[in-house]
Design a protein around this motif. Structure first.
Motif, PDB file in Angstrom:
ATOM      1  N   LYS A   1       0.736  -1.417   0.395  1.00  0.00           N
ATOM      2  CA  LYS A   1      -0.211   0.000   0.068  1.00  0.00           C
ATOM      3  C   LYS A   1       0.448   1.793   0.018  1.00  0.00           C
ATOM      4  CE  LYS A   1      -3.973   0.182  -0.159  1.00  0.00           C
ATOM      5  NZ  LYS A   1      -5.207   0.386  -0.150  1.00  0.00           N
ATOM      6  N   LEU A   2       2.312   1.351   0.400  1.00  0.00           N
ATOM      7  CA  LEU A   2       2.535   1.982   0.845  1.00  0.00           C
ATOM      8  C   LEU A   2       3.405   2.259  -0.788  1.00  0.00           C
ATOM      9  CD1 LEU A   2       3.866   2.805   4.398  1.00  0.00           C
ATOM     10  CD2 LEU A   2       1.995   3.552   3.490  1.00  0.00           C
ATOM     11  N   ASP A   3       3.691   3.444  -1.604  1.00  0.00           N
ATOM     12  CA  ASP A   3       4.088   3.524  -2.602  1.00  0.00           C
ATOM     13  C   ASP A   3       5.789   3.691  -2.214  1.00  0.00           C
ATOM     14  OD1 ASP A   3       4.857   3.913  -5.651  1.00  0.00           O
ATOM     15  OD2 ASP A   3       4.221   5.672  -5.446  1.00  0.00           O
ATOM     16  N   LYS A   4       6.457   3.309  -2.428  1.00  0.00           N
ATOM     17  CA  LYS A   4       8.400   3.521  -3.003  1.00  0.00           C
ATOM     18  C   LYS A   4       8.726   3.851  -1.565  1.00  0.00           C
ATOM     19  CE  LYS A   4       8.098   7.277  -7.593  1.00  0.00           C
ATOM     20  NZ  LYS A   4       8.521   8.458  -7.397  1.00  0.00           N
ATOM     21  N   VAL A   5       8.539   2.535  -0.704  1.00  0.00           N
ATOM     22  CA  VAL A   5       8.507   2.629   0.919  1.00  0.00           C
ATOM     23  C   VAL A   5       9.292   1.268   0.681  1.00  0.00           C
ATOM     24  CG1 VAL A   5       7.582   2.232   2.914  1.00  0.00           C
ATOM     25  CG2 VAL A   5       7.392   4.270   1.747  1.00  0.00           C
ATOM     26  N   GLU A   6      10.369   1.257   1.710  1.00  0.00           N
ATOM     27  CA  GLU A   6      11.267  -0.368   1.505  1.00  0.00           C
ATOM     28  C   GLU A   6      11.168  -0.846   2.558  1.00  0.00           C
ATOM     29  OE1 GLU A   6      14.451   0.486  -1.104  1.00  0.00           O
ATOM     30  OE2 GLU A   6      12.594   0.116  -2.622  1.00  0.00           O
ATOM     31  N   ASN A   7      11.676  -1.748   3.398  1.00  0.00           N
ATOM     32  CA  ASN A   7      11.693  -2.323   4.514  1.00  0.00           C
ATOM     33  C   ASN A   7      11.756  -2.130   5.692  1.00  0.00           C
ATOM     34  OD1 ASN A   7      14.865  -3.041   3.190  1.00  0.00           O
ATOM     35  ND2 ASN A   7      15.350  -1.214   3.657  1.00  0.00           N
ATOM     36  N   VAL A   8       9.763  -2.558   5.045  1.00  0.00           N
ATOM     37  CA  VAL A   8       8.676  -2.112   6.517  1.00  0.00           C
ATOM     38  C   VAL A   8       8.827  -3.624   7.512  1.00  0.00           C
ATOM     39  CG1 VAL A   8       6.754  -2.287   6.621  1.00  0.00           C
ATOM     40  CG2 VAL A   8       7.397  -1.517   4.518  1.00  0.00           C
ATOM     41  N   GLN A   9       9.349  -2.649   8.413  1.00  0.00           N
ATOM     42  CA  GLN A   9       8.929  -3.512   9.791  1.00  0.00           C
ATOM     43  C   GLN A   9       8.319  -2.853  10.814  1.00  0.00           C
ATOM     44  OE1 GLN A   9      11.174  -6.406   9.993  1.00  0.00           O
ATOM     45  NE2 GLN A   9      11.880  -5.907   8.396  1.00  0.00           N
ATOM     46  N   VAL A  10       6.924  -4.461  11.066  1.00  0.00           N
ATOM     47  CA  VAL A  10       6.159  -4.046  12.183  1.00  0.00           C
ATOM     48  C   VAL A  10       5.641  -4.481  13.529  1.00  0.00           C
ATOM     49  CG1 VAL A  10       3.345  -4.279  12.101  1.00  0.00           C
ATOM     50  CG2 VAL A  10       4.616  -3.624  10.066  1.00  0.00           C
ATOM     51  N   SER A  11       5.527  -3.757  14.752  1.00  0.00           N
ATOM     52  CA  SER A  11       5.201  -4.997  15.461  1.00  0.00           C
ATOM     53  C   SER A  11       3.682  -4.565  15.998  1.00  0.00           C
ATOM     54  CB  SER A  11       6.511  -3.959  16.699  1.00  0.00           C
ATOM     55  OG  SER A  11       6.097  -4.311  17.966  1.00  0.00           O
TER      56      SER A  11
ATOM     57  N   THR B   1       8.000   0.493  11.189  1.00  0.00           N
ATOM     58  CA  THR B   1       9.192   1.030  10.634  1.00  0.00           C
ATOM     59  C   THR B   1      10.093   1.098   9.291  1.00  0.00           C
ATOM     60  OG1 THR B   1      10.966   0.409  11.551  1.00  0.00           O
ATOM     61  CG2 THR B   1      10.514   1.305  12.999  1.00  0.00           C
ATOM     62  N   ALA B   2      10.369   1.552   8.561  1.00  0.00           N
ATOM     63  CA  ALA B   2      10.841   1.656   6.811  1.00  0.00           C
ATOM     64  C   ALA B   2      11.491   2.623   6.850  1.00  0.00           C
ATOM     65  CB  ALA B   2       9.453   1.826   6.436  1.00  0.00           C
ATOM     66  N   ASN B   3      12.292   3.102   5.453  1.00  0.00           N
ATOM     67  CA  ASN B   3      12.583   3.836   4.926  1.00  0.00           C
ATOM     68  C   ASN B   3      12.121   3.878   3.398  1.00  0.00           C
ATOM     69  OD1 ASN B   3      14.402   2.096   2.970  1.00  0.00           O
ATOM     70  ND2 ASN B   3      15.914   1.884   4.928  1.00  0.00           N
ATOM     71  N   THR B   4      12.715   4.809   2.613  1.00  0.00           N
ATOM     72  CA  THR B   4      11.990   5.978   1.216  1.00  0.00           C
ATOM     73  C   THR B   4      13.268   6.699   0.309  1.00  0.00           C
ATOM     74  OG1 THR B   4      10.511   6.220  -0.134  1.00  0.00           O
ATOM     75  CG2 THR B   4      10.714   7.670   1.661  1.00  0.00           C
ATOM     76  N   LYS B   5      13.179   6.945  -0.415  1.00  0.00           N
ATOM     77  CA  LYS B   5      14.326   8.019  -1.154  1.00  0.00           C
ATOM     78  C   LYS B   5      13.222   9.858  -0.607  1.00  0.00           C
ATOM     79  CE  LYS B   5      17.812   7.317  -4.038  1.00  0.00           C
ATOM     80  NZ  LYS B   5      17.765   7.430  -5.578  1.00  0.00           N
ATOM     81  N   LEU B   6      13.943  10.301  -0.128  1.00  0.00           N
ATOM     82  CA  LEU B   6      13.261  11.681   0.080  1.00  0.00           C
ATOM     83  C   LEU B   6      14.077  12.796  -0.559  1.00  0.00           C
ATOM     84  CD1 LEU B   6      10.463  13.240   0.711  1.00  0.00           C
ATOM     85  CD2 LEU B   6      11.108  13.073   3.144  1.00  0.00           C
ATOM     86  N   LEU B   7      14.442  13.766  -1.593  1.00  0.00           N
ATOM     87  CA  LEU B   7      14.719  14.585  -1.757  1.00  0.00           C
ATOM     88  C   LEU B   7      15.778  14.364  -1.820  1.00  0.00           C
ATOM     89  CD1 LEU B   7      13.106  17.346   1.044  1.00  0.00           C
ATOM     90  CD2 LEU B   7      12.622  17.208  -1.410  1.00  0.00           C
ATOM     91  N   GLY B   8      15.934  13.366  -2.311  1.00  0.00           N
ATOM     92  CA  GLY B   8      17.343  12.129  -2.661  1.00  0.00           C
ATOM     93  C   GLY B   8      18.003  12.218  -2.335  1.00  0.00           C
ATOM     94  N   ARG B   9      17.792  12.087  -1.066  1.00  0.00           N
ATOM     95  CA  ARG B   9      18.293  10.820   0.235  1.00  0.00           C
ATOM     96  C   ARG B   9      17.483   9.934   0.738  1.00  0.00           C
ATOM     97  NH1 ARG B   9      20.445  14.624   4.899  1.00  0.00           N
ATOM     98  NH2 ARG B   9      21.134  12.683   5.818  1.00  0.00           N
TER      99      ARG B   9
END
Length: 215
Positions: free
Chosen positions: A111-121, A130-138
């Motif tokens: 469901k979350l576009d361009k978000v990777e390494n999703v972890q759920v508790s 928690t997750a990570n994504t590219k934002l403003l080039g980083r």
């Protein structure tokens, strides 16, 4: 012999097939009982219990779904020909479903576009993501908190906190970038069941669904 052996087998196999189709699974197991057996010809099932694993409802897979019914009255014609379980009424019909952390992780990743390494508790108090994504080039880290809720028949991840780490954006206002995430729209459960209760436990969310007994 036909009414006591073949009819229960036919009812069980037909309900099993319909559940597999509705829930996009292949392992639904159904047990039915009516006495005398000819009641199956009238669409009457006195007792039913069904279990399915990795069953899909909307955008989320349930680790397990169990369904129990008493004194169910089915439309036999629809059951055999229309590819659906047409329930006319039941004295009792309750569904219990379990969504675990892995199930929710997979749904949120989709469901979350361009978000990777999703972890759920999941805990009784909150769902932490928690997750990570590219934002403003980083690459930046994302922290989400919220709860699983029912609203107007839909199942949602309701966000209560959203923050970005390693970014100048800092903590974003609620809903500025993400809104509530719909996991399952209304009408996706079998037999007209509607979600009536959602409870978070350690490691899983337990969903209960029921149906008003209307002829």
């Amino acid at each position: 012999m036909f009414s006591e052996t073949l009819l229960p087998w036919l009812a069980r196999e037909t309900l099993q097939t319909r559940m597999n189709e509705r829930l996009s699974t292949t392992d639904a197991q159904v047990a039915v009982d009516s006495s005398p057996g000819f009641l199956f010809m009238l669409g009457q099932v006195q007792q039913m219990h069904a279990v399915a694993h990795q069953a899909k409802v909307g955008n989320v897979y349930f680790r397990e779904i169990s369904l129990s019914g008493e004194n169910m009255r089915l439309n036999v014609g629809d059951l055999l020909q229309a590819g659906k379980v047409a329930l006319k009424s039941a004295d009792k019909l309750v569904l219990k479903g379990v969504v675990d952390e892995e199930n929710l992780q997979e749904a949120l990743t989709r469901k979350l576009d361009k978000v990777e390494n999703v972890q759920v508790s999941i805990t009784p108090e909150r769902v932490s993501v928690t997750a990570n994504t590219k934002l403003l080039g980083r690459i930046v880290d994302i922290e989400l908190e919220g709860n699983i809720i029912e609203d107007s028949g839909s199942l949602y991840f309701q966000m209560t906190h959203l923050a970005f780490k390693n970014s100048r954006i800092g903590t974003a206002k609620l809903g500025e970038l993400f809104g509530n995430i719909q996991l399952a729209p209304p009408g996706r459960l079998p037999m007209g069941l509607q979600i009536s209760d959602v409870q978070q436990t350690d490691g899983a969310v337990v969903i209960t669904a029921a149906r008003d007994n209307v002829e």
